[in-house]
Design a protein around this motif. Structure first.
Motif, mmCIF file in Angstrom:
data_model
loop_
_atom_site.group_PDB
_atom_site.id
_atom_site.type_symbol
_atom_site.label_atom_id
_atom_site.label_comp_id
_atom_site.label_asym_id
_atom_site.label_seq_id
_atom_site.Cartn_x
_atom_site.Cartn_y
_atom_site.Cartn_z
ATOM 1 N N ALA A 33 -19.223 17.616 -1.066
ATOM 2 C CA ALA A 33 -18.023 16.825 -1.290
ATOM 3 C C ALA A 33 -16.751 17.589 -0.949
ATOM 4 C CB ALA A 33 -17.964 16.370 -2.748
ATOM 5 N N ILE A 36 -13.776 16.130 1.261
ATOM 6 C CA ILE A 36 -13.959 14.707 1.552
ATOM 7 C C ILE A 36 -13.568 13.905 0.324
ATOM 8 C CG2 ILE A 36 -15.588 12.905 2.218
ATOM 9 C CD1 ILE A 36 -17.249 14.978 3.607
ATOM 10 N N VAL A 41 -8.261 7.320 0.379
ATOM 11 C CA VAL A 41 -7.817 8.241 1.420
ATOM 12 C C VAL A 41 -6.587 7.661 2.092
ATOM 13 C CG1 VAL A 41 -9.275 7.192 3.199
ATOM 14 C CG2 VAL A 41 -8.531 9.542 3.467
ATOM 15 N N GLU A 62 -10.272 9.381 10.120
ATOM 16 C CA GLU A 62 -10.393 10.004 8.807
ATOM 17 C C GLU A 62 -11.829 9.843 8.301
ATOM 18 O OE1 GLU A 62 -9.076 12.239 5.655
ATOM 19 O OE2 GLU A 62 -7.923 11.664 7.413
ATOM 20 N N THR A 63 -12.341 10.858 7.640
ATOM 21 C CA THR A 63 -13.674 10.800 7.048
ATOM 22 C C THR A 63 -13.536 10.692 5.536
ATOM 23 O OG1 THR A 63 -14.593 12.147 8.832
ATOM 24 C CG2 THR A 63 -15.892 11.977 6.811
ATOM 25 N N VAL A 64 -14.317 9.796 4.920
ATOM 26 C CA VAL A 64 -14.188 9.544 3.491
ATOM 27 C C VAL A 64 -15.559 9.279 2.887
ATOM 28 C CG1 VAL A 64 -13.794 7.077 3.863
ATOM 29 C CG2 VAL A 64 -12.995 8.134 1.760
ATOM 30 N N LYS A 65 -15.705 9.635 1.622
ATOM 31 C CA LYS A 65 -16.926 9.342 0.881
ATOM 32 C C LYS A 65 -16.687 8.119 0.010
ATOM 33 C CE LYS A 65 -18.170 11.876 -2.648
ATOM 34 N NZ LYS A 65 -18.685 12.997 -3.464
ATOM 35 N N ILE A 184 -21.036 8.801 3.524
ATOM 36 C CA ILE A 184 -19.926 9.435 4.224
ATOM 37 C C ILE A 184 -19.581 8.584 5.433
ATOM 38 C CG2 ILE A 184 -19.076 11.530 5.330
ATOM 39 C CD1 ILE A 184 -19.778 11.866 2.387
ATOM 40 N N GLU A 186 -16.793 7.420 8.656
ATOM 41 C CA GLU A 186 -15.685 7.772 9.541
ATOM 42 C C GLU A 186 -14.877 6.514 9.833
ATOM 43 O OE1 GLU A 186 -14.794 10.366 13.579
ATOM 44 O OE2 GLU A 186 -16.723 9.355 13.362
#
Length: 229
Positions: A33, A36, A41, A62-65, A184, A186
């Protein structure tokens, strides 16, 4: 002297213990984590991006969980500019330049639709311009034109949007395009530039300051976004 030292030892030990607890709290984070954000975000870009003609240009990424399942509101704002130019030479001819920038959002490469039955795959017009110009020379009248004076006819049409919100439902480990079992994601913002111009017309486009903001929400069960026409 001894009693004074005795009183300070518990204080020092307490401070060291507190520091150790804080250090553990900040370092004992799951390695997967790190860096991220979960469920929220915001990303922004400020440089001017020239949009390539008749192709797609990546504007933001942007990458987000995302905890499963979560619905997302994806808000995009952008400065959008189109420059057109037309030049008339021959008498009675019309020169035209048209350009349009559409922006869309993808999650793991899959476009987010505006509505469930969106045929345009979530693409939204952020700016649109059509310029037309016709020159008539009185010394060489055009057949069928009764006006003997010089004429310069211009036509200009513009359209733009400062922002738009997309709705992505049930984002999590089973979202289309996402590797099985992964939460996860993108998130990418793309611009599609379409240009159409006559021989003596041209059009260019650019996207300036822009932002991407994701807001996790809980929509109603079995929620769908429908097109009301």
């Amino acid at each position: 002297m001894a009693s004074s030292l005795t009183r300070r030892i518990p204080t020092v030990l307490g401070a060291l213990l507190l520091a150790a607890i804080l250090f553990t709290a900040y370092t004992a984070q799951p390695s997967d984590a790190a860096g991220i954000p979960a469920n929220k975000v915001a990303a922004s870009g400020s440089s001017v991006e020239q949009v390539n003609a008749d192709s797609d240009t990546l504007l933001l990424s942007e990458t987000v969980k995302i905890n499963n399942p979560t619905d997302l509101i994806l808000g995009v704002t952008a400065e959008c500019a189109i420059v057109t130019q037309v030049t008339n030479g021959a008498n009675g001819t019309t020169q035209r330049a048209f350009g349009e920038v559409k922006i869309y959002v993808t999650i793991d490469g899959v476009p987010v639709p505006v509505a469930e039955d969106d045929a345009d795959e979530g693409k939204v017009v952020f700016c649109n311009r059509a310029q037309e110009q016709q020159w008539t020379d009185s010394s060489a009248p055009v057949v069928g034109n009764d006006d003997s004076g010089d004429q310069l006819r211009q036509y200009l049409s513009s359209r733009n949007a400062n922002g738009f919100n997309w709705m992505a439902l049930n984002v999590g480990t089973e979202y289309p395009g996402t590797p099985a079992g992964s939460n996860i994601h993108e998130i990418e913002v793309w611009a599609e530039w379409t240009v159409n111009a006559t021989a003596q017309g041209l059009a260019t486009a650019a996207v300036g300051n822009r932002t991407l903001i994701l807001e996790p929400v809980k929509a109603a069960h079995y929620e769908v976004v429908t097109d009301l026409g």
